[in-house]
Scaffold this active site. Structure first.
Site, PDB file in Angstrom:
ATOM      1  N   ILE A  30       0.821  -1.208   0.000  1.00  0.00           N
ATOM      2  CA  ILE A  30       0.000   0.000   0.000  1.00  0.00           C
ATOM      3  C   ILE A  30       0.864   1.271   0.000  1.00  0.00           C
ATOM      4  O   ILE A  30       0.401   2.343  -0.367  1.00  0.00           O
ATOM      5  CB  ILE A  30      -0.949  -0.037   1.217  1.00  0.00           C
ATOM      6  CG1 ILE A  30      -2.201   0.786   0.993  1.00  0.00           C
ATOM      7  CG2 ILE A  30      -0.249   0.367   2.505  1.00  0.00           C
ATOM      8  CD1 ILE A  30      -3.275   0.525   2.039  1.00  0.00           C
ATOM      9  N   ASN A  86      11.507  -8.951   7.218  1.00  0.00           N
ATOM     10  CA  ASN A  86      11.821  -8.296   8.481  1.00  0.00           C
ATOM     11  C   ASN A  86      11.319  -9.151   9.642  1.00  0.00           C
ATOM     12  O   ASN A  86      10.282  -9.797   9.534  1.00  0.00           O
ATOM     13  CB  ASN A  86      11.164  -6.911   8.539  1.00  0.00           C
ATOM     14  CG  ASN A  86      11.723  -5.965   7.494  1.00  0.00           C
ATOM     15  OD1 ASN A  86      12.903  -5.989   7.185  1.00  0.00           O
ATOM     16  ND2 ASN A  86      10.866  -5.128   6.928  1.00  0.00           N
ATOM     17  N   VAL A  95       3.899  -5.553  10.509  1.00  0.00           N
ATOM     18  CA  VAL A  95       2.729  -6.439  10.411  1.00  0.00           C
ATOM     19  C   VAL A  95       3.165  -7.838  10.826  1.00  0.00           C
ATOM     20  O   VAL A  95       4.081  -8.420  10.225  1.00  0.00           O
ATOM     21  CB  VAL A  95       2.149  -6.437   8.978  1.00  0.00           C
ATOM     22  CG1 VAL A  95       0.983  -7.419   8.889  1.00  0.00           C
ATOM     23  CG2 VAL A  95       1.695  -5.037   8.579  1.00  0.00           C
ATOM     24  N   HIS A  99       5.906 -11.992   5.942  1.00  0.00           N
ATOM     25  CA  HIS A  99       5.763 -11.577   4.546  1.00  0.00           C
ATOM     26  C   HIS A  99       7.132 -11.304   3.967  1.00  0.00           C
ATOM     27  O   HIS A  99       8.043 -10.865   4.669  1.00  0.00           O
ATOM     28  CB  HIS A  99       4.877 -10.326   4.425  1.00  0.00           C
ATOM     29  CG  HIS A  99       5.251  -9.233   5.372  1.00  0.00           C
ATOM     30  ND1 HIS A  99       4.921  -9.256   6.707  1.00  0.00           N
ATOM     31  CD2 HIS A  99       5.950  -8.086   5.190  1.00  0.00           C
ATOM     32  CE1 HIS A  99       5.386  -8.173   7.301  1.00  0.00           C
ATOM     33  NE2 HIS A  99       6.019  -7.450   6.401  1.00  0.00           N
ATOM     34  N   MET A 100       7.249 -11.573   2.681  1.00  0.00           N
ATOM     35  CA  MET A 100       8.480 -11.273   1.949  1.00  0.00           C
ATOM     36  C   MET A 100       8.198 -10.098   1.030  1.00  0.00           C
ATOM     37  O   MET A 100       7.250 -10.126   0.231  1.00  0.00           O
ATOM     38  CB  MET A 100       8.901 -12.507   1.146  1.00  0.00           C
ATOM     39  CG  MET A 100      10.120 -12.284   0.297  1.00  0.00           C
ATOM     40  SD  MET A 100      10.601 -13.817  -0.521  1.00  0.00           S
ATOM     41  CE  MET A 100      11.447 -14.605   0.819  1.00  0.00           C
TER      42      MET A 100
HETATM   43  P1  AMP Z   1       7.048  -4.720   7.550  1.00  0.00           P
HETATM   44  O1  AMP Z   1       7.653  -3.469   8.083  1.00  0.00           O
HETATM   45  O2  AMP Z   1       8.088  -5.663   6.964  1.00  0.00           O
HETATM   46  O3  AMP Z   1       6.156  -5.418   8.558  1.00  0.00           O
HETATM   47  O4  AMP Z   1       6.175  -4.297   6.311  1.00  0.00           O
HETATM   48  C1  AMP Z   1       4.792  -4.134   6.365  1.00  0.00           C
HETATM   49  C2  AMP Z   1       4.380  -3.617   5.013  1.00  0.00           C
HETATM   50  O5  AMP Z   1       2.987  -3.806   4.886  1.00  0.00           O
HETATM   51  C3  AMP Z   1       4.662  -2.133   4.803  1.00  0.00           C
HETATM   52  O6  AMP Z   1       5.503  -1.977   3.661  1.00  0.00           O
HETATM   53  C4  AMP Z   1       3.258  -1.535   4.586  1.00  0.00           C
HETATM   54  O7  AMP Z   1       3.258  -0.500   3.618  1.00  0.00           O
HETATM   55  C5  AMP Z   1       2.476  -2.745   4.116  1.00  0.00           C
HETATM   56  N1  AMP Z   1       1.047  -2.706   4.372  1.00  0.00           N
HETATM   57  C6  AMP Z   1       0.418  -2.408   5.543  1.00  0.00           C
HETATM   58  N2  AMP Z   1      -0.912  -2.509   5.396  1.00  0.00           N
HETATM   59  C7  AMP Z   1      -1.143  -2.885   4.120  1.00  0.00           C
HETATM   60  C8  AMP Z   1      -2.316  -3.161   3.350  1.00  0.00           C
HETATM   61  N3  AMP Z   1      -3.547  -3.061   3.877  1.00  0.00           N
HETATM   62  N4  AMP Z   1      -2.164  -3.515   2.057  1.00  0.00           N
HETATM   63  C9  AMP Z   1      -0.948  -3.616   1.509  1.00  0.00           C
HETATM   64  N5  AMP Z   1       0.200  -3.379   2.175  1.00  0.00           N
HETATM   65  C10 AMP Z   1       0.114  -3.011   3.462  1.00  0.00           C
END
Ligand code: AMP
Length: 114
Positions: A30, A86, A95, A99-100
């Site tokens: 996003i 991360n 989050v 996730h990659m």
């Molecule tokens: P991290 O810091 O590795 O946990 O990355 C989390 C990522 O999730 C960030 O790059 C956010 O921009 C992305 N993110 C959070 N909410 C959403 C969403 N609803 N849809 C798509 N990406 C998201």
């Protein structure tokens, strides 16, 4: 409670899904940090790498197989890209559903900082 990524995978909240199979789902970040910024997520909710078990090997291996396919789909395979996972506070994980990040479409430099 289901993670925001589980809700995207379940179709409960919107996501720009670019790939899906029985083990992983991928959708556009996003808040993209590069022309291509896609998150590839195991369908099973695992909070962080610290909670991974051997039972997760197939799904976690699939993240890379999916990354390869998506990079080709996005037209960035030849020039290359970066895959990032991360973990936890010092890893800047926001989050808590593994996730990659698949990031590319421009030269990324030696590291990505946020
Ligand atoms: P991290 O810091 O590795 O946990 O990355 C989390 C990522 O999730 C960030 O790059 C956010 O921009 C992305 N993110 C959070 N909410 C959403 C969403 N609803 N849809 C798509 N990406 C998201």
């Amino acid at each position: 409670m289901a993670s925001i990524f589980s809700k995207i995978i379940a179709g409960e909240i919107p996501g720009d899904i670019v790939y899906r199979d029985e083990l992983v789902t991928a959708f556009r970040d996003i808040n993209p940090q590069a022309p291509t910024h896609i998150l590839i997520v195991p369908n099973k909710e695992i909070p962080t790498v610290n909670e991974v078990t051997e039972a997760d090997e197939a799904a976690l291996g699939r993240l890379i197989v999916a990354a390869k396919k998506i990079a080709e789909q996005e037209g960035i395979a030849e020039n290359g890209y970066r895959l990032i996972v991360n973990c936890g506070k010092h890893g800047h994980q926001d989050v808590f559903h593994i996730h990659m990040h698949l990031v590319g479409g421009r030269p990324l430099g030696p590291m990505l900082y946020r």
